[in-house]
Design an enzyme around this catalytic site. Sequence first.
Site, short mmCIF file in Angstrom:
data_model
loop_
_atom_site.label_atom_id
_atom_site.label_comp_id
_atom_site.label_asym_id
_atom_site.label_seq_id
_atom_site.Cartn_x
_atom_site.Cartn_y
_atom_site.Cartn_z
N ASN A 10 0.87 -1.18 0.00
CA ASN A 10 0.00 0.00 0.00
C ASN A 10 0.91 1.23 0.00
OD1 ASN A 10 -1.79 2.08 0.50
ND2 ASN A 10 -2.19 1.51 2.63
N TRP A 11 0.99 1.87 -1.18
CA TRP A 11 1.92 3.01 -1.29
C TRP A 11 1.36 4.29 -0.67
CZ3 TRP A 11 5.30 3.41 -6.36
CH2 TRP A 11 6.22 2.36 -6.35
N LYS A 12 0.09 4.25 -0.23
CA LYS A 12 -0.53 5.45 0.37
C LYS A 12 -0.30 6.66 -0.55
CE LYS A 12 0.30 3.41 4.85
NZ LYS A 12 0.14 3.53 6.27
N HIS A 91 -9.47 1.06 4.71
CA HIS A 91 -8.21 1.26 5.43
C HIS A 91 -8.46 2.18 6.63
CE1 HIS A 91 -4.11 2.41 6.39
NE2 HIS A 91 -3.72 1.36 5.70
N GLU A 93 -6.84 4.52 7.85
CA GLU A 93 -6.59 5.95 7.63
C GLU A 93 -7.81 6.61 6.99
OE1 GLU A 93 -2.80 5.54 5.62
OE2 GLU A 93 -1.91 4.89 7.51
N GLU A 161 -5.51 -5.12 10.50
CA GLU A 161 -4.48 -4.11 10.72
C GLU A 161 -4.77 -3.34 12.02
OE1 GLU A 161 -2.47 -2.93 6.80
OE2 GLU A 161 -4.24 -1.70 6.99
N GLY A 167 2.54 1.90 10.77
CA GLY A 167 3.55 2.95 10.65
C GLY A 167 4.25 3.30 11.94
N SER A 206 3.37 -2.48 10.32
CA SER A 206 4.81 -2.51 10.59
C SER A 206 5.48 -3.83 10.22
CB SER A 206 5.09 -2.16 12.06
OG SER A 206 4.70 -0.82 12.31
N GLY A 227 2.71 -1.24 4.26
CA GLY A 227 2.77 0.17 3.88
C GLY A 227 4.19 0.61 3.60
N GLY A 228 4.82 1.21 4.59
CA GLY A 228 6.15 1.81 4.42
C GLY A 228 7.17 0.91 3.74
C1 PEP Z 1 -0.76 0.01 5.91
O1 PEP Z 1 -0.76 1.16 5.58
O2 PEP Z 1 -1.67 -0.74 5.55
C2 PEP Z 1 0.35 -0.49 6.73
C3 PEP Z 1 0.27 -1.69 7.23
O3 PEP Z 1 1.40 0.38 6.95
P1 PEP Z 1 2.83 0.01 7.59
O4 PEP Z 1 3.28 -1.30 6.97
O5 PEP Z 1 3.72 1.16 7.22
O6 PEP Z 1 2.63 -0.13 9.06
#
Ligand code: PEP
Length: 248
Positions: A10-12, A91, A93, A161, A167, A206, A227-228
């Site tokens: 997930n590049w957000k 998601h 966010e 999640e 993050g 994470s 994500g990251g």
């Molecule tokens: C996400 O945005 O779905 C996510 C899991 O982010 P991260 O891996 O950065 O915690």
Amino acid sequence: MMRRKLVAGNWKMHGLKADLGEVRAIAAAVPAEVDAALCVPFTLIAGAADAAGALPIGAQDVHQSDKGAHTGCISAAMLVEAGALLTIVGHSERRADQHETDAQVKAKAEAAQKAGLRVILCIGETLEERDAGLAEQVVTGQVAASLPDGASADWLALAYEPVWAIGTGRTPTEADVAAMHGAIRAKLRELIGDEAERVQILYGGSVNGSNAVALLGCEDVDGALVGGASLTAEKFVPIIEAAASLSR
Ligand code: PEP
């Protein structure tokens, strides 16, 4: 039941055309044993789909309506036309920043499926909810309220999640992950019977190259939403490889 592992990025709100080299490098490194996908910003879907070869490219959200007066929104048909094969919905966010409700998430998933997209539907508790001992109740409640009608593993995966793990570099213990994924699967069984055994339940929050084997090796964990660590091939490919190593 042996479910294939799925590792989705997930590049957000990250990624410009200059980053398509990362898409190419990730696509070139996916072993046959696992499924992978990258969910990029709307503006990058067409370019990423061109660059990605067999790697499925997805969106991070979709509007529930086919068309209409919804300034700034994107329909499922638009995503398909741009080259998307899947979309994330719900998601945390978006649930937090755009105040999306379970009912909206359900409608988005149904609209996406109708247009032929696969769906990754996200659920997860906040830290306050976990500290209050409400994590399972909240998450299984989200499953019940946002599961699309006709839910099938042919097009739907869930992503657990925990909001406090996204993050932050913090992750739940493996026992907590296994317990929550078991509770989600049990709720799915209640709702869709035997089909629940086929549905992939991803863990997100994470995940990185160092913790991927432990997290993806937990009971009832069928992959990861990342994500990251999905932004570069250098960080994402080791996670994909960890999933593959568990599938050999
Ligand atoms: C996400 O945005 O779905 C996510 C899991 O982010 P991260 O891996 O950065 O915690």
